[in-house]
Design a protein around this motif. Sequence first.
Motif, short mmCIF file in Angstrom:
data_model
loop_
_atom_site.label_atom_id
_atom_site.label_comp_id
_atom_site.label_asym_id
_atom_site.label_seq_id
_atom_site.Cartn_x
_atom_site.Cartn_y
_atom_site.Cartn_z
N THR A 36 -2.44 -1.53 -5.84
CA THR A 36 -2.35 -0.67 -4.67
C THR A 36 -0.98 -0.80 -4.06
O THR A 36 -0.44 -1.91 -3.94
CB THR A 36 -3.42 -1.06 -3.63
OG1 THR A 36 -4.72 -0.96 -4.23
CG2 THR A 36 -3.36 -0.16 -2.42
N ASP A 37 -0.38 0.33 -3.69
CA ASP A 37 0.92 0.31 -3.03
C ASP A 37 0.74 0.51 -1.53
O ASP A 37 0.13 1.49 -1.10
CB ASP A 37 1.82 1.43 -3.57
CG ASP A 37 2.34 1.11 -4.97
OD1 ASP A 37 2.19 -0.04 -5.40
OD2 ASP A 37 2.89 2.03 -5.61
N TYR A 38 1.26 -0.44 -0.78
CA TYR A 38 1.23 -0.37 0.68
C TYR A 38 2.62 0.01 1.17
O TYR A 38 3.54 -0.81 1.14
CB TYR A 38 0.80 -1.71 1.28
CG TYR A 38 -0.64 -2.07 1.00
CD1 TYR A 38 -1.64 -1.73 1.91
CD2 TYR A 38 -0.99 -2.76 -0.15
CE1 TYR A 38 -2.96 -2.07 1.67
CE2 TYR A 38 -2.31 -3.10 -0.40
CZ TYR A 38 -3.29 -2.75 0.51
OH TYR A 38 -4.60 -3.08 0.26
N ALA A 39 2.80 1.24 1.58
CA ALA A 39 4.10 1.68 2.09
C ALA A 39 4.30 1.10 3.48
O ALA A 39 3.47 1.28 4.37
CB ALA A 39 4.16 3.19 2.13
N ALA A 40 5.41 0.39 3.65
CA ALA A 40 5.72 -0.22 4.94
C ALA A 40 7.22 -0.45 5.01
O ALA A 40 7.91 -0.47 3.99
CB ALA A 40 4.96 -1.54 5.10
N ALA A 41 7.71 -0.63 6.20
CA ALA A 41 9.15 -0.84 6.39
C ALA A 41 9.59 -2.16 5.76
O ALA A 41 8.83 -3.13 5.70
CB ALA A 41 9.48 -0.85 7.87
N THR A 42 10.83 -2.17 5.26
CA THR A 42 11.39 -3.40 4.70
C THR A 42 11.32 -4.50 5.75
O THR A 42 11.67 -4.31 6.91
CB THR A 42 12.85 -3.18 4.29
OG1 THR A 42 12.89 -2.19 3.25
CG2 THR A 42 13.49 -4.47 3.79
N GLY A 43 10.84 -5.67 5.32
CA GLY A 43 10.71 -6.80 6.23
C GLY A 43 9.32 -7.01 6.77
O GLY A 43 9.04 -8.03 7.41
N ARG B 266 12.09 -1.79 -10.04
CA ARG B 266 12.01 -0.36 -10.39
C ARG B 266 11.09 0.36 -9.40
O ARG B 266 9.88 0.48 -9.62
CB ARG B 266 11.50 -0.21 -11.82
CG ARG B 266 11.56 1.25 -12.31
CD ARG B 266 11.00 1.40 -13.70
NE ARG B 266 11.82 0.70 -14.70
CZ ARG B 266 11.52 0.66 -16.00
NH1 ARG B 266 10.42 1.27 -16.45
NH2 ARG B 266 12.30 0.01 -16.84
N VAL B 267 11.66 0.82 -8.30
CA VAL B 267 10.90 1.50 -7.25
C VAL B 267 11.70 2.66 -6.69
O VAL B 267 12.90 2.77 -6.92
CB VAL B 267 10.53 0.53 -6.10
CG1 VAL B 267 9.57 -0.53 -6.58
CG2 VAL B 267 11.78 -0.08 -5.51
N THR B 268 11.03 3.52 -5.95
CA THR B 268 11.72 4.65 -5.30
C THR B 268 11.83 4.47 -3.80
O THR B 268 12.49 5.25 -3.13
CB THR B 268 10.95 5.96 -5.58
OG1 THR B 268 9.60 5.81 -5.13
CG2 THR B 268 10.97 6.28 -7.06
N GLY B 269 11.17 3.44 -3.25
CA GLY B 269 11.24 3.20 -1.80
C GLY B 269 10.56 1.90 -1.46
O GLY B 269 9.90 1.26 -2.30
N ALA B 270 10.72 1.48 -0.22
CA ALA B 270 10.16 0.21 0.23
C ALA B 270 8.63 0.26 0.26
O ALA B 270 8.05 1.17 0.85
CB ALA B 270 10.70 -0.12 1.62
N HIS B 271 8.00 -0.69 -0.41
CA HIS B 271 6.55 -0.83 -0.37
C HIS B 271 6.15 -2.16 -1.02
O HIS B 271 6.96 -2.80 -1.69
CB HIS B 271 5.86 0.33 -1.10
CG HIS B 271 6.03 0.30 -2.58
ND1 HIS B 271 7.19 0.73 -3.21
CD2 HIS B 271 5.20 -0.13 -3.59
CE1 HIS B 271 7.07 0.59 -4.52
NE2 HIS B 271 5.87 0.06 -4.77
N LEU B 272 4.90 -2.55 -0.81
CA LEU B 272 4.34 -3.71 -1.50
C LEU B 272 3.40 -3.21 -2.58
O LEU B 272 2.48 -2.42 -2.32
CB LEU B 272 3.56 -4.60 -0.53
CG LEU B 272 2.73 -5.70 -1.21
CD1 LEU B 272 3.63 -6.78 -1.79
CD2 LEU B 272 1.70 -6.29 -0.26
#
Length: 438
Positions: free
Chosen positions: A307-314, A378-384
């Motif tokens: 599961t990808d959790y989109a969240a701000a870096t940090g 290998r990602v397109t944006g910040a997420h866990l």
Amino acid sequence: MKPTVVIRLKQLFNDLPRFHRVLISTVSVTLLLLLVIPSEPATASKNSKSPEQLMPGKRYQLELAVETPEAGEESVSNNFSWQSYQIKGGDNLAKIFDKLGLTAQQLYRVTTSGDEAELLKKVHPGDILRLATDTEGQLVQLVHEINDVETLIITRQQDRFIAEVEKREIESRTEFTHAVIDSSFWNAGINAGITDNQIMRIADIFGWDIDFALDIRKGDEFSVLYETQYVDGEFVGYGKILAAEFVNRDETFQAILHDNGSYYTPNGRAMRKTFLRSPVKFTYVSSNFNPNRLHPVTGRVRPHNGTDYAAATGTPVMSAGDGKVIKASYNNLNGNYVFIQHGESYVTKYLHLSRKHVRTGERVRQGQLIGRVGATGRVTGAHLHYEFLVNGAHRNPRTVELPKAKSLAESELPAFRQYADQLVAVLSDNKRISLAMR
């Protein structure tokens, strides 16, 4: 007086013997002098500066002017001089005592006056210290209001100082709120009048059963029974959540606070389980567990075993359960990553971290900070990217059946269930009234 009467009295007076006439005249003159001349010197006027002579045993009413000084001002009472000092950035106790003309020896005696004096190390800019000194400039008392309930008082007693914390009596009242989720759990909580901390606390209570980043849907609802605290009739803060109910996708979860500080279902089963449903505080999710997902970078169909959790870096990332870090490293695909072994059957993986806070071989506890969300690898944006494996096979962390939670001891169950039934009834009655009033 009539003229005939006056004439008659005059005749009577003249008929008296000479001795009697002289005696009456002398007495009359004496009485006249006593009436005209005051018996004591005239007293000072109201505005006179002469002090009034006080009579023993007589009560006198004195006008007292009581004034509380602002920060930095002084006042005098009971032969003590009070100073009020507001702490500024960069201040420490040594600087403060020096500014107020107090010695290093007095500071030492204050800071060694007892365990409670350690609270002086926790003062912050904006806090106010009140200090009383005697006529010789020696410190008599230091007062620091820690919060609305507790006040630190350090008082000189003979040749030493004694520190104590004075606590005001708290009155606890029980409040209820109910909300139906329309846009988000957070907004529903705010609209229902509860605080940010209470919203996060509800998420923590049900976090082993509900993934607040994935599972919340419009129409879900929750009810909460919680304490509010008052001192002398004035609101000072919120207390514990006593009971709560969350309806998620038509499934009802209930939690009751036990005396031991933990939450249990009404049947006595612990809310706390081996794993959290989500390793991050609730936010939005960019993609779910999908074995046939089209990879966003390569454009190829590739299983998305997590599961990808989109969240701000940090954003903090927590360990889903107790375990041992079996790998904390970096590669071009996963970026910074952490793998944790939980017992014999379970492994959780945390990928694309901006930072790792644990090392290989380290033991971790459930909810412990292990890293922070990032965009490494290998990602397109910040997420866990979060994976959950059972006996080596990837499982959907949202729906996988987790180990059963422990129950209360058999001896505690009867009393707890009776208490829980009462709180569940209160929740139900208040919810019914709340819905009827809408």
